[in-house]
Scaffold this active site. Structure first.
Site, PDB file in Angstrom:
ATOM      1  N   GLY B  88       0.803  -1.202   0.000  1.00 18.30           N
ATOM      2  CA  GLY B  88       0.000   0.000   0.000  1.00 18.30           C
ATOM      3  C   GLY B  88       0.837   1.253   0.000  1.00 18.30           C
ATOM      4  O   GLY B  88       2.062   1.209  -0.021  1.00 18.30           O
ATOM      5  N   GLY B  90       1.119   4.949   1.982  1.00 21.55           N
ATOM      6  CA  GLY B  90       0.643   5.781   3.085  1.00 21.55           C
ATOM      7  C   GLY B  90       1.263   7.158   3.002  1.00 21.55           C
ATOM      8  O   GLY B  90       1.911   7.500   2.009  1.00 21.55           O
ATOM      9  N   GLY B  91       1.049   7.923   4.047  1.00 21.14           N
ATOM     10  CA  GLY B  91       1.561   9.280   4.065  1.00 21.14           C
ATOM     11  C   GLY B  91       3.078   9.335   3.966  1.00 21.14           C
ATOM     12  O   GLY B  91       3.644  10.260   3.393  1.00 21.14           O
ATOM     13  N   MET B  92       3.759   8.326   4.528  1.00 20.85           N
ATOM     14  CA  MET B  92       5.225   8.356   4.545  1.00 20.85           C
ATOM     15  C   MET B  92       5.854   7.841   3.258  1.00 20.85           C
ATOM     16  O   MET B  92       6.970   8.192   2.930  1.00 20.85           O
ATOM     17  CB  MET B  92       5.751   7.473   5.675  1.00 20.85           C
ATOM     18  CG  MET B  92       5.484   7.987   7.059  1.00 20.85           C
ATOM     19  SD  MET B  92       6.243   6.820   8.192  1.00 20.85           S
ATOM     20  CE  MET B  92       5.504   7.298   9.728  1.00 20.85           C
ATOM     21  N   VAL B  95       4.740   0.970   0.884  1.00 15.72           N
ATOM     22  CA  VAL B  95       5.062  -0.201   1.692  1.00 15.72           C
ATOM     23  C   VAL B  95       4.955  -1.437   0.800  1.00 15.72           C
ATOM     24  O   VAL B  95       3.984  -1.599   0.061  1.00 15.72           O
ATOM     25  CB  VAL B  95       4.100  -0.377   2.883  1.00 15.72           C
ATOM     26  CG1 VAL B  95       4.578  -1.497   3.785  1.00 15.72           C
ATOM     27  CG2 VAL B  95       3.995   0.905   3.671  1.00 15.72           C
ATOM     28  N   ASP B 204       3.507   8.321  16.901  1.00 18.61           N
ATOM     29  CA  ASP B 204       2.487   8.354  15.843  1.00 18.61           C
ATOM     30  C   ASP B 204       1.434   7.276  16.094  1.00 18.61           C
ATOM     31  O   ASP B 204       1.142   6.462  15.224  1.00 18.61           O
ATOM     32  CB  ASP B 204       3.151   8.169  14.471  1.00 18.61           C
ATOM     33  CG  ASP B 204       2.227   8.576  13.328  1.00 18.61           C
ATOM     34  OD1 ASP B 204       1.197   9.237  13.607  1.00 18.61           O
ATOM     35  OD2 ASP B 204       2.518   8.226  12.172  1.00 18.61           O
TER      36      ASP B 204
END
Lengths: 258, 304
Positions: B88, B90-92, B95, B204
Protein backbone atom coordinates in the site's frame (compact mmCIF):
# COMPACT_ATOMS: atom_id res chain seq x y z
CA UNK A 1 -25.58 -17.55 -32.30
CA UNK A 2 -22.27 -19.15 -31.52
CA UNK A 3 -21.33 -20.61 -28.19
CA UNK A 4 -19.25 -17.55 -27.39
CA UNK A 5 -22.26 -15.32 -27.88
CA UNK A 6 -24.10 -17.12 -25.14
CA UNK A 7 -25.56 -14.77 -22.57
CA UNK A 8 -27.14 -15.43 -19.25
CA UNK A 9 -28.61 -12.00 -18.87
CA UNK A 10 -31.85 -12.38 -17.00
CA UNK A 11 -30.82 -15.69 -15.51
CA UNK A 12 -30.96 -19.17 -16.91
CA UNK A 13 -33.87 -21.47 -16.33
CA UNK A 14 -31.47 -24.21 -15.38
CA UNK A 15 -29.85 -22.08 -12.71
CA UNK A 16 -33.21 -21.06 -11.35
CA UNK A 17 -34.30 -24.64 -10.94
CA UNK A 18 -31.26 -25.61 -8.98
CA UNK A 19 -30.72 -22.83 -6.47
CA UNK A 20 -29.54 -24.25 -3.19
CA UNK A 21 -32.63 -22.84 -1.56
CA UNK A 22 -34.70 -24.78 -4.07
CA UNK A 23 -32.90 -27.92 -2.99
CA UNK A 24 -33.88 -27.27 0.59
CA UNK A 25 -37.46 -26.59 -0.40
CA UNK A 26 -37.46 -29.70 -2.54
CA UNK A 27 -36.22 -31.81 0.33
CA UNK A 28 -39.37 -31.15 2.32
CA UNK A 29 -41.47 -33.06 -0.17
CA UNK A 30 -38.97 -35.37 -1.85
CA UNK A 31 -39.00 -39.14 -1.47
CA UNK A 32 -35.95 -40.85 -0.05
CA UNK A 33 -34.28 -41.47 -3.39
CA UNK A 34 -34.55 -37.87 -4.55
CA UNK A 35 -33.62 -36.59 -1.09
CA UNK A 36 -30.41 -38.49 -1.32
CA UNK A 37 -29.53 -37.03 -4.67
CA UNK A 38 -30.39 -33.52 -3.50
CA UNK A 39 -28.43 -33.83 -0.30
CA UNK A 40 -25.43 -35.24 -2.11
CA UNK A 41 -25.44 -32.14 -4.24
CA UNK A 42 -25.49 -29.96 -1.13
CA UNK A 43 -22.77 -32.03 0.47
CA UNK A 44 -20.65 -31.66 -2.63
CA UNK A 45 -20.93 -27.88 -2.48
CA UNK A 46 -20.63 -27.32 1.22
CA UNK A 47 -18.77 -30.09 2.97
CA UNK A 48 -15.38 -28.43 2.79
CA UNK A 49 -16.46 -25.14 4.37
CA UNK A 50 -18.34 -27.05 7.07
CA UNK A 51 -15.34 -29.28 7.70
CA UNK A 52 -12.95 -26.30 7.92
CA UNK A 53 -15.32 -24.52 10.29
CA UNK A 54 -15.43 -27.56 12.56
CA UNK A 55 -11.66 -27.95 12.52
CA UNK A 56 -11.30 -24.31 13.48
CA UNK A 57 -13.75 -24.93 16.32
CA UNK A 58 -11.20 -27.38 17.68
CA UNK A 59 -12.46 -30.75 16.42
CA UNK A 60 -9.96 -33.33 15.24
CA UNK A 61 -9.85 -34.45 11.64
CA UNK A 62 -11.93 -37.55 12.33
CA UNK A 63 -14.42 -35.75 14.55
CA UNK A 64 -14.84 -33.02 11.97
CA UNK A 65 -15.48 -35.56 9.22
CA UNK A 66 -17.99 -37.42 11.35
CA UNK A 67 -19.76 -34.24 12.34
CA UNK A 68 -19.83 -33.02 8.75
CA UNK A 69 -21.29 -36.32 7.65
CA UNK A 70 -23.78 -36.37 10.50
CA UNK A 71 -24.84 -32.79 9.90
CA UNK A 72 -25.72 -33.33 6.27
CA UNK A 73 -27.42 -36.56 7.10
CA UNK A 74 -29.61 -34.85 9.66
CA UNK A 75 -30.46 -32.07 7.28
CA UNK A 76 -32.09 -34.79 5.21
CA UNK A 77 -33.37 -37.21 7.78
CA UNK A 78 -34.44 -34.88 10.53
CA UNK A 79 -36.42 -32.54 8.42
CA UNK A 80 -36.79 -29.94 11.11
CA UNK A 81 -33.63 -28.21 9.95
CA UNK A 82 -35.07 -27.98 6.48
CA UNK A 83 -38.47 -26.92 7.69
CA UNK A 84 -37.02 -24.01 9.58
CA UNK A 85 -35.28 -22.68 6.50
CA UNK A 86 -36.77 -19.48 5.24
CA UNK A 87 -35.37 -18.29 1.92
CA UNK A 88 -36.79 -14.83 2.57
CA UNK A 89 -34.65 -14.46 5.63
CA UNK A 90 -31.20 -14.49 4.18
CA UNK A 91 -28.40 -16.24 2.47
CA UNK A 92 -28.22 -19.95 2.12
CA UNK A 93 -24.67 -19.90 3.43
CA UNK A 94 -25.76 -18.19 6.64
CA UNK A 95 -28.69 -20.54 7.02
CA UNK A 96 -26.40 -23.51 6.72
CA UNK A 97 -24.01 -22.12 9.30
CA UNK A 98 -26.90 -21.42 11.66
CA UNK A 99 -28.22 -24.93 11.16
CA UNK A 100 -24.75 -26.32 11.75
CA UNK A 101 -24.43 -24.50 15.06
CA UNK A 102 -27.84 -25.75 16.12
CA UNK A 103 -26.79 -29.26 15.16
CA UNK A 104 -23.56 -28.95 17.15
CA UNK A 105 -25.50 -27.77 20.19
CA UNK A 106 -27.83 -30.77 19.85
CA UNK A 107 -24.95 -33.18 19.50
CA UNK A 108 -23.32 -31.77 22.58
CA UNK A 109 -26.58 -32.08 24.47
CA UNK A 110 -27.18 -35.64 23.43
CA UNK A 111 -23.55 -36.59 23.74
CA UNK A 112 -24.23 -39.65 21.75
CA UNK A 113 -21.12 -39.96 19.78
CA UNK A 114 -22.21 -43.01 17.86
CA UNK A 115 -25.29 -41.34 16.48
CA UNK A 116 -23.07 -38.77 14.90
CA UNK A 117 -21.96 -41.20 12.23
CA UNK A 118 -25.06 -42.30 10.44
CA UNK A 119 -25.43 -45.65 8.83
CA UNK A 120 -25.16 -45.73 5.06
CA UNK A 121 -22.94 -42.69 4.69
CA UNK A 122 -23.94 -40.43 1.86
CA UNK A 123 -20.40 -39.91 0.71
CA UNK A 124 -17.64 -41.75 2.49
CA UNK A 125 -15.73 -38.71 3.67
CA UNK A 126 -13.01 -40.82 5.22
CA UNK A 127 -11.96 -41.66 1.68
CA UNK A 128 -11.65 -38.03 0.79
CA UNK A 129 -8.57 -35.90 1.32
CA UNK A 130 -9.61 -33.11 3.69
CA UNK A 131 -8.78 -29.62 2.50
CA UNK A 132 -5.81 -27.92 4.08
CA UNK A 133 -6.32 -24.23 4.45
CA UNK A 134 -3.38 -21.85 4.39
CA UNK A 135 -1.99 -21.03 7.79
CA UNK A 136 -3.42 -17.57 7.57
CA UNK A 137 -6.92 -18.72 6.69
CA UNK A 138 -6.76 -21.47 9.29
CA UNK A 139 -5.97 -18.93 12.01
CA UNK A 140 -9.01 -16.84 11.22
CA UNK A 141 -12.03 -17.08 13.48
CA UNK A 142 -14.36 -20.03 12.67
CA UNK A 143 -16.86 -17.89 10.74
CA UNK A 144 -14.16 -16.31 8.57
CA UNK A 145 -12.60 -19.74 8.17
CA UNK A 146 -15.92 -21.08 6.89
CA UNK A 147 -16.20 -18.14 4.50
CA UNK A 148 -12.67 -18.57 3.14
CA UNK A 149 -13.27 -22.28 2.64
CA UNK A 150 -16.58 -21.50 0.96
CA UNK A 151 -14.91 -19.08 -1.48
CA UNK A 152 -12.10 -21.61 -2.07
CA UNK A 153 -14.65 -24.31 -2.79
CA UNK A 154 -16.55 -22.03 -5.16
CA UNK A 155 -13.43 -20.92 -7.03
CA UNK A 156 -12.14 -24.46 -7.22
CA UNK A 157 -15.37 -25.72 -8.75
CA UNK A 158 -15.69 -22.83 -11.19
CA UNK A 159 -12.08 -22.97 -12.36
CA UNK A 160 -12.29 -26.71 -12.84
CA UNK A 161 -15.31 -26.15 -15.04
CA UNK A 162 -13.56 -23.43 -17.01
CA UNK A 163 -10.59 -25.73 -17.57
CA UNK A 164 -12.84 -28.63 -18.55
CA UNK A 165 -14.83 -26.47 -20.97
CA UNK A 166 -11.65 -25.14 -22.56
CA UNK A 167 -10.32 -28.63 -23.15
CA UNK A 168 -13.65 -29.87 -24.45
CA UNK A 169 -13.89 -27.03 -26.94
CA UNK A 170 -10.35 -27.46 -28.20
CA UNK A 171 -9.18 -24.34 -26.38
CA UNK A 172 -6.51 -25.96 -24.24
CA UNK A 173 -3.95 -23.35 -25.28
CA UNK A 174 -6.38 -20.62 -24.30
CA UNK A 175 -6.53 -22.14 -20.82
CA UNK A 176 -2.75 -22.41 -20.52
CA UNK A 177 -2.38 -18.77 -21.49
CA UNK A 178 -4.95 -17.74 -18.91
CA UNK A 179 -3.27 -19.89 -16.30
CA UNK A 180 0.24 -18.56 -16.95
CA UNK A 181 -0.74 -14.96 -17.29
CA UNK A 182 -3.57 -14.58 -14.76
CA UNK A 183 -3.82 -17.46 -12.30
CA UNK A 184 -0.19 -18.42 -11.70
CA UNK A 185 0.95 -14.92 -10.67
CA UNK A 186 -1.75 -14.84 -8.02
CA UNK A 187 -1.46 -18.42 -6.82
CA UNK A 188 2.33 -18.66 -6.83
CA UNK A 189 2.97 -14.98 -6.03
CA UNK A 190 5.19 -14.62 -9.05
CA UNK A 191 5.46 -11.98 -11.72
CA UNK A 192 3.25 -12.58 -14.74
CA UNK A 193 4.96 -13.60 -17.96
CA UNK A 194 4.86 -10.78 -20.47
CA UNK A 195 2.60 -11.23 -23.49
CA UNK A 196 5.74 -11.47 -25.61
CA UNK A 197 7.07 -14.33 -23.51
CA UNK A 198 3.66 -16.00 -23.65
CA UNK A 199 3.65 -15.77 -27.46
CA UNK A 200 7.10 -17.33 -27.68
CA UNK A 201 6.23 -20.08 -25.22
CA UNK A 202 3.05 -21.16 -27.02
CA UNK A 203 3.96 -20.19 -30.59
CA UNK A 204 1.27 -17.52 -30.95
CA UNK A 205 1.58 -15.04 -33.82
CA UNK A 206 1.19 -11.77 -32.03
CA UNK A 207 0.44 -10.21 -28.68
CA UNK A 208 -3.07 -8.92 -29.45
CA UNK A 209 -4.09 -12.45 -30.36
CA UNK A 210 -2.70 -13.84 -27.10
CA UNK A 211 -4.44 -11.08 -25.22
CA UNK A 212 -7.76 -11.90 -26.89
CA UNK A 213 -7.36 -15.57 -26.03
CA UNK A 214 -6.82 -14.68 -22.39
CA UNK A 215 -9.83 -12.39 -22.36
CA UNK A 216 -11.97 -15.20 -23.80
CA UNK A 217 -11.13 -17.46 -20.86
CA UNK A 218 -11.47 -14.62 -18.39
CA UNK A 219 -15.00 -13.96 -19.63
CA UNK A 220 -15.82 -17.63 -19.39
CA UNK A 221 -14.56 -17.60 -15.80
CA UNK A 222 -16.70 -14.56 -15.03
CA UNK A 223 -19.81 -16.05 -16.59
CA UNK A 224 -19.45 -19.39 -14.81
CA UNK A 225 -18.75 -17.70 -11.49
CA UNK A 226 -21.99 -15.77 -11.82
CA UNK A 227 -23.86 -18.95 -12.72
CA UNK A 228 -22.50 -20.77 -9.71
CA UNK A 229 -23.22 -17.87 -7.38
CA UNK A 230 -26.68 -17.58 -8.81
CA UNK A 231 -27.39 -21.05 -7.48
CA UNK A 232 -27.07 -19.93 -3.90
CA UNK A 233 -29.56 -17.07 -4.12
CA UNK A 234 -33.26 -17.03 -4.91
CA UNK A 235 -33.34 -14.37 -7.57
CA UNK A 236 -31.17 -12.42 -9.98
CA UNK A 237 -31.81 -9.31 -7.93
CA UNK A 238 -29.99 -10.83 -4.99
CA UNK A 239 -26.90 -11.71 -6.98
CA UNK A 240 -25.33 -8.26 -6.66
CA UNK A 241 -25.94 -8.30 -2.89
CA UNK A 242 -24.36 -11.69 -2.66
CA UNK A 243 -21.27 -10.49 -4.51
CA UNK A 244 -20.94 -7.51 -2.20
CA UNK A 245 -21.32 -9.76 0.81
CA UNK A 246 -18.57 -12.07 -0.42
CA UNK A 247 -16.22 -9.17 -0.96
CA UNK A 248 -16.70 -8.20 2.66
CA UNK A 249 -15.17 -11.53 3.71
CA UNK A 250 -11.80 -10.04 3.02
CA UNK A 251 -10.52 -7.49 5.47
CA UNK A 252 -8.12 -4.96 4.11
CA UNK A 253 -4.50 -5.38 4.98
CA UNK A 254 -3.63 -2.15 6.61
CA UNK A 255 0.09 -2.07 7.25
CA UNK A 256 0.45 0.26 4.32
CA UNK A 257 -1.03 3.19 6.19
CA UNK A 258 1.80 5.26 7.30
CA UNK B 1 -2.77 -28.37 -14.39
CA UNK B 2 -3.02 -26.18 -11.30
CA UNK B 3 0.04 -26.85 -9.21
CA UNK B 4 -1.35 -25.43 -6.02
CA UNK B 5 -4.72 -26.34 -4.52
CA UNK B 6 -6.97 -23.34 -4.14
CA UNK B 7 -7.65 -24.28 -0.55
CA UNK B 8 -4.06 -23.57 0.38
CA UNK B 9 -4.21 -19.96 -0.78
CA UNK B 10 -4.05 -17.05 1.62
CA UNK B 11 -7.14 -14.85 1.89
CA UNK B 12 -5.54 -12.06 -0.15
CA UNK B 13 -4.85 -14.50 -2.98
CA UNK B 14 -8.44 -15.73 -2.86
CA UNK B 15 -9.62 -12.16 -2.99
CA UNK B 16 -7.50 -11.47 -6.05
CA UNK B 17 -8.75 -14.60 -7.81
CA UNK B 18 -12.29 -13.62 -6.99
CA UNK B 19 -11.73 -10.17 -8.43
CA UNK B 20 -10.67 -11.76 -11.73
CA UNK B 21 -13.93 -13.73 -11.68
CA UNK B 22 -16.06 -10.69 -10.90
CA UNK B 23 -14.26 -8.43 -13.35
CA UNK B 24 -13.27 -6.02 -10.58
CA UNK B 25 -9.89 -4.32 -10.38
CA UNK B 26 -7.28 -6.26 -8.53
CA UNK B 27 -7.81 -5.66 -4.80
CA UNK B 28 -4.12 -4.93 -4.36
CA UNK B 29 -4.87 -1.74 -6.27
CA UNK B 30 -7.52 -0.87 -3.74
CA UNK B 31 -5.06 -1.47 -0.96
CA UNK B 32 -2.69 0.95 -2.59
CA UNK B 33 -5.45 3.49 -2.71
CA UNK B 34 -6.73 2.89 0.77
CA UNK B 35 -6.58 5.93 2.92
CA UNK B 36 -6.83 6.27 6.64
CA UNK B 37 -10.49 6.22 7.68
CA UNK B 38 -10.00 9.44 9.56
CA UNK B 39 -7.89 11.14 6.98
CA UNK B 40 -9.71 13.32 4.48
CA UNK B 41 -8.71 12.65 0.92
CA UNK B 42 -6.87 15.51 -0.70
CA UNK B 43 -7.76 16.50 -4.25
CA UNK B 44 -4.48 15.16 -5.44
CA UNK B 45 -5.00 11.76 -3.84
CA UNK B 46 -8.55 11.62 -5.19
CA UNK B 47 -7.40 12.41 -8.70
CA UNK B 48 -4.65 9.82 -8.48
CA UNK B 49 -7.09 7.23 -7.18
CA UNK B 50 -9.64 7.89 -9.88
CA UNK B 51 -6.89 7.84 -12.49
CA UNK B 52 -5.64 4.50 -11.23
CA UNK B 53 -9.06 2.93 -11.71
CA UNK B 54 -8.41 3.10 -15.43
CA UNK B 55 -5.71 0.52 -15.06
CA UNK B 56 -7.28 -2.86 -14.71
CA UNK B 57 -4.18 -4.94 -15.09
CA UNK B 58 -2.23 -5.30 -11.89
CA UNK B 59 1.18 -4.98 -13.48
CA UNK B 60 0.16 -1.87 -15.37
CA UNK B 61 -1.11 -0.34 -12.17
CA UNK B 62 1.99 -1.22 -10.19
CA UNK B 63 4.12 0.36 -12.91
CA UNK B 64 1.99 3.43 -13.04
CA UNK B 65 1.93 3.88 -9.28
CA UNK B 66 5.65 3.28 -9.07
CA UNK B 67 6.48 5.73 -11.81
CA UNK B 68 4.13 8.36 -10.39
CA UNK B 69 6.17 8.70 -7.25
CA UNK B 70 9.50 7.50 -8.63
CA UNK B 71 9.53 4.40 -6.45
CA UNK B 72 10.84 0.90 -6.80
CA UNK B 73 8.50 -1.74 -8.18
CA UNK B 74 7.76 -5.36 -7.32
CA UNK B 75 10.46 -7.70 -8.57
CA UNK B 76 13.28 -5.28 -7.85
CA UNK B 77 15.79 -5.66 -5.09
CA UNK B 78 16.52 -3.33 -2.19
CA UNK B 79 19.59 -4.46 -0.28
CA UNK B 80 18.98 -8.07 0.62
CA UNK B 81 15.23 -7.74 0.20
CA UNK B 82 13.31 -8.74 -2.89
CA UNK B 83 10.13 -6.75 -3.35
CA UNK B 84 7.17 -9.07 -3.91
CA UNK B 85 4.25 -6.74 -4.20
CA UNK B 86 2.89 -3.43 -3.08
CA UNK B 87 1.03 -3.57 0.21
CA UNK B 88 0.00 0.00 0.00
CA UNK B 89 0.82 3.64 0.01
CA UNK B 90 0.64 5.78 3.09
CA UNK B 91 1.56 9.28 4.07
CA UNK B 92 5.23 8.36 4.55
CA UNK B 93 5.75 6.38 1.38
CA UNK B 94 5.24 3.03 -0.26
CA UNK B 95 5.06 -0.20 1.69
CA UNK B 96 6.02 -3.46 0.03
CA UNK B 97 5.76 -7.07 0.97
CA UNK B 98 9.34 -8.26 0.56
CA UNK B 99 11.33 -11.39 1.06
CA UNK B 100 14.52 -11.28 3.04
CA UNK B 101 17.20 -13.33 1.37
CA UNK B 102 20.22 -14.99 2.90
CA UNK B 103 20.39 -17.19 5.96
CA UNK B 104 17.14 -15.93 7.42
CA UNK B 105 14.44 -16.13 4.79
CA UNK B 106 11.26 -14.45 5.82
CA UNK B 107 8.52 -12.21 4.56
CA UNK B 108 8.82 -8.66 5.80
CA UNK B 109 7.12 -5.34 5.27
CA UNK B 110 9.49 -2.84 3.71
CA UNK B 111 8.61 0.82 3.92
CA UNK B 112 10.40 3.15 1.53
CA UNK B 113 10.13 6.73 2.70
CA UNK B 114 9.06 9.31 0.14
CA UNK B 115 11.70 11.63 -1.31
CA UNK B 116 12.44 14.81 0.54
CA UNK B 117 14.07 13.46 3.68
CA UNK B 118 17.67 13.73 4.66
CA UNK B 119 18.45 10.05 4.41
CA UNK B 120 21.73 10.14 6.29
CA UNK B 121 20.15 11.91 9.22
CA UNK B 122 17.14 9.59 9.23
CA UNK B 123 19.34 6.52 9.25
CA UNK B 124 21.66 8.02 11.87
CA UNK B 125 18.70 8.76 14.09
CA UNK B 126 17.40 5.25 13.60
CA UNK B 127 20.81 3.82 14.47
CA UNK B 128 20.91 5.70 17.76
CA UNK B 129 17.55 4.24 18.66
CA UNK B 130 18.35 0.78 17.36
CA UNK B 131 19.74 -0.56 20.64
CA UNK B 132 16.68 0.57 22.51
CA UNK B 133 14.35 -0.82 19.86
CA UNK B 134 16.06 -4.19 20.15
CA UNK B 135 14.94 -4.25 23.78
CA UNK B 136 11.30 -4.17 22.77
CA UNK B 137 9.96 -7.63 23.24
CA UNK B 138 6.22 -7.63 23.51
CA UNK B 139 3.56 -9.58 21.60
CA UNK B 140 1.70 -6.31 21.07
CA UNK B 141 4.61 -4.63 19.32
CA UNK B 142 5.73 -5.43 15.79
CA UNK B 143 9.48 -5.61 15.49
CA UNK B 144 11.48 -3.24 13.32
CA UNK B 145 14.36 -5.31 11.96
CA UNK B 146 16.44 -3.09 9.84
CA UNK B 147 16.87 0.21 8.08
CA UNK B 148 18.94 1.37 5.15
CA UNK B 149 19.12 3.56 2.10
CA UNK B 150 17.95 2.61 -1.38
CA UNK B 151 20.15 3.09 -4.43
CA UNK B 152 18.30 6.28 -5.16
CA UNK B 153 19.09 7.54 -1.69
CA UNK B 154 15.76 7.14 0.09
CA UNK B 155 15.61 5.67 3.58
CA UNK B 156 13.72 2.44 4.11
CA UNK B 157 12.64 0.45 7.13
CA UNK B 158 12.20 -3.29 7.36
CA UNK B 159 9.51 -4.49 9.74
CA UNK B 160 7.69 -7.55 10.83
CA UNK B 161 4.90 -8.19 8.34
CA UNK B 162 1.66 -7.82 10.23
CA UNK B 163 -1.77 -8.62 8.93
CA UNK B 164 -4.90 -7.31 10.45
CA UNK B 165 -7.36 -4.50 10.46
CA UNK B 166 -6.81 -1.08 11.97
CA UNK B 167 -8.18 -1.23 15.48
CA UNK B 168 -11.21 0.95 14.71
CA UNK B 169 -12.12 -1.15 11.66
CA UNK B 170 -11.69 -4.36 13.62
CA UNK B 171 -14.00 -3.20 16.40
CA UNK B 172 -16.68 -2.18 13.95
CA UNK B 173 -16.40 -5.25 11.77
CA UNK B 174 -16.65 -7.57 14.74
CA UNK B 175 -19.22 -5.39 16.44
CA UNK B 176 -17.27 -5.38 19.69
CA UNK B 177 -19.13 -4.24 22.77
CA UNK B 178 -17.89 -1.35 24.87
CA UNK B 179 -16.38 -3.79 27.33
CA UNK B 180 -14.58 -5.70 24.59
CA UNK B 181 -13.30 -2.45 23.13
CA UNK B 182 -11.98 -1.42 26.51
CA UNK B 183 -10.26 -4.75 26.98
CA UNK B 184 -8.64 -4.44 23.57
CA UNK B 185 -7.60 -0.88 24.36
CA UNK B 186 -6.09 -2.11 27.62
CA UNK B 187 -3.89 -4.52 25.65
CA UNK B 188 -2.73 -1.62 23.49
CA UNK B 189 -1.91 0.39 26.63
CA UNK B 190 0.14 -2.48 28.01
CA UNK B 191 2.17 -2.67 24.82
CA UNK B 192 2.76 1.09 24.81
CA UNK B 193 3.66 0.91 28.51
CA UNK B 194 6.24 -1.78 27.74
CA UNK B 195 7.88 0.52 25.20
CA UNK B 196 7.78 3.49 27.55
CA UNK B 197 9.49 1.45 30.22
CA UNK B 198 12.31 0.91 27.75
CA UNK B 199 12.43 4.59 26.96
CA UNK B 200 10.86 4.37 23.51
CA UNK B 201 8.14 6.76 22.44
CA UNK B 202 6.03 5.88 19.42
CA UNK B 203 5.08 9.44 18.38
CA UNK B 204 2.49 8.35 15.84
CA UNK B 205 -0.14 6.28 17.61
CA UNK B 206 -3.29 6.10 15.52
CA UNK B 207 -5.71 3.38 14.37
CA UNK B 208 -3.79 2.49 11.22
CA UNK B 209 -0.67 1.85 13.29
CA UNK B 210 -2.50 -0.62 15.53
CA UNK B 211 -3.43 -3.70 13.57
CA UNK B 212 -5.72 -6.29 15.10
CA UNK B 213 -6.06 -9.90 14.06
CA UNK B 214 -7.87 -12.78 15.74
CA UNK B 215 -5.67 -15.25 17.57
CA UNK B 216 -7.37 -18.19 19.21
CA UNK B 217 -10.65 -16.36 18.75
CA UNK B 218 -9.33 -13.44 20.77
CA UNK B 219 -8.46 -10.10 19.21
CA UNK B 220 -4.71 -9.53 19.31
CA UNK B 221 -3.52 -5.96 18.65
CA UNK B 222 -0.08 -5.21 17.33
CA UNK B 223 1.45 -1.76 17.15
CA UNK B 224 3.57 -1.13 14.08
CA UNK B 225 6.15 1.55 13.26
CA UNK B 226 7.79 1.88 16.68
CA UNK B 227 10.95 3.89 16.16
CA UNK B 228 10.05 4.92 12.64
CA UNK B 229 8.25 8.13 13.44
CA UNK B 230 11.12 9.39 15.57
CA UNK B 231 13.69 8.58 12.90
CA UNK B 232 11.86 10.50 10.22
CA UNK B 233 10.80 13.43 12.33
CA UNK B 234 12.91 16.41 11.37
CA UNK B 235 14.81 18.81 13.58
CA UNK B 236 13.32 22.14 14.51
CA UNK B 237 14.84 24.16 11.69
CA UNK B 238 13.56 21.84 9.00
CA UNK B 239 10.43 20.78 10.76
CA UNK B 240 7.21 20.96 8.83
CA UNK B 241 3.96 19.14 8.98
CA UNK B 242 3.62 19.50 5.27
CA UNK B 243 5.73 17.98 2.57
CA UNK B 244 6.83 20.05 -0.43
CA UNK B 245 3.65 19.38 -2.33
CA UNK B 246 1.56 20.46 0.66
CA UNK B 247 0.48 17.00 1.61
CA UNK B 248 0.11 16.44 5.27
CA UNK B 249 2.73 14.23 6.80
CA UNK B 250 1.45 12.23 9.70
CA UNK B 251 -1.95 12.35 11.31
CA UNK B 252 -2.37 15.48 13.43
CA UNK B 253 -5.73 14.40 14.78
CA UNK B 254 -3.98 12.02 17.12
CA UNK B 255 -1.02 14.27 17.90
CA UNK B 256 -0.62 15.96 21.24
CA UNK B 257 -0.63 19.77 21.08
CA UNK B 258 3.05 19.91 22.03
CA UNK B 259 3.83 17.57 19.18
CA UNK B 260 1.64 19.28 16.61
CA UNK B 261 2.98 22.64 17.62
CA UNK B 262 5.71 23.56 15.19
CA UNK B 263 8.06 24.71 17.93
CA UNK B 264 7.76 21.72 20.20
CA UNK B 265 10.72 19.41 20.36
CA UNK B 266 10.28 18.23 23.93
CA UNK B 267 8.26 15.15 23.30
CA UNK B 268 7.95 12.59 26.03
CA UNK B 269 5.77 9.60 26.83
CA UNK B 270 2.83 11.89 27.53
CA UNK B 271 2.48 12.53 23.80
CA UNK B 272 1.69 8.88 23.25
CA UNK B 273 -0.77 8.96 26.12
CA UNK B 274 -2.54 11.92 24.52
CA UNK B 275 -2.81 9.91 21.29
CA UNK B 276 -4.16 6.96 23.23
CA UNK B 277 -6.79 9.25 24.70
CA UNK B 278 -7.93 10.33 21.24
CA UNK B 279 -7.96 6.69 20.17
CA UNK B 280 -10.06 5.72 23.17
CA UNK B 281 -12.52 8.49 22.33
CA UNK B 282 -12.80 7.23 18.75
CA UNK B 283 -13.21 3.62 19.88
CA UNK B 284 -16.04 4.51 22.23
CA UNK B 285 -17.76 7.37 20.44
CA UNK B 286 -17.10 6.34 16.85
CA UNK B 287 -15.97 9.84 15.89
CA UNK B 288 -12.96 12.03 16.52
CA UNK B 289 -13.15 14.42 19.46
CA UNK B 290 -12.78 17.27 16.97
CA UNK B 291 -14.03 17.91 13.50
CA UNK B 292 -11.24 16.79 11.22
CA UNK B 293 -11.50 19.63 8.70
CA UNK B 294 -11.56 22.36 11.34
CA UNK B 295 -8.68 20.64 13.06
CA UNK B 296 -6.53 20.57 9.98
CA UNK B 297 -7.50 24.16 9.30
CA UNK B 298 -5.34 25.26 12.21
CA UNK B 299 -7.06 24.39 15.47
CA UNK B 300 -3.96 22.79 16.84
CA UNK B 301 -1.90 25.86 16.06
CA UNK B 302 -4.34 28.15 17.80
CA UNK B 303 -4.39 25.98 20.92
CA UNK B 304 -0.88 24.67 21.45
Amino acid sequence: MGRDDYTDMGGTEEAFLTTHWSIVEGLASADEGSSRALIESLLDHYWKPVYCYLRRKGHTNEEAKDLTQGFFHEVVLERHLVEKADPEKGRFRSFLLMALNRYLANVRKRDERQRRTPRGKLVPLHMVEPPELSQMAAQANPDDCFNYAWVSSLLERVLEEVERDCHREGKAVHWHLFYDRVLAPIMDRTDALSLKEICTKYGIEDEPKASNMIVTVKRRFQRLLREHLRKSVMSDDLLADELEEIKRFFPKIAQENG
Amino acid sequence: MRKKPIFSLDPDQLERLLSVGTGDPDPTEEQEQQTDVNKPETDREGAARRGQHLHRERDLSANATASLVGMERPGSQIGRYKLLRVLGEGGMGMVYLAEQEGQIRRKVALKVIKPGMDSKRVIARFETERQALALLDHPGIAQVYDAGTTETGRPYFVMEHVRGLPITGYCDRHKLTVEERLRLFQQVCLAVHHAHQKGIIHRDIKPSNILVSAENDQPAPKIIDFGVAKAISQPLTERTLFTEDSQLLGTPEYMSPEQADMAGEDIDTRSDIYSLGVLLYVLLAGILPYDSQTFRGGWFRAYP
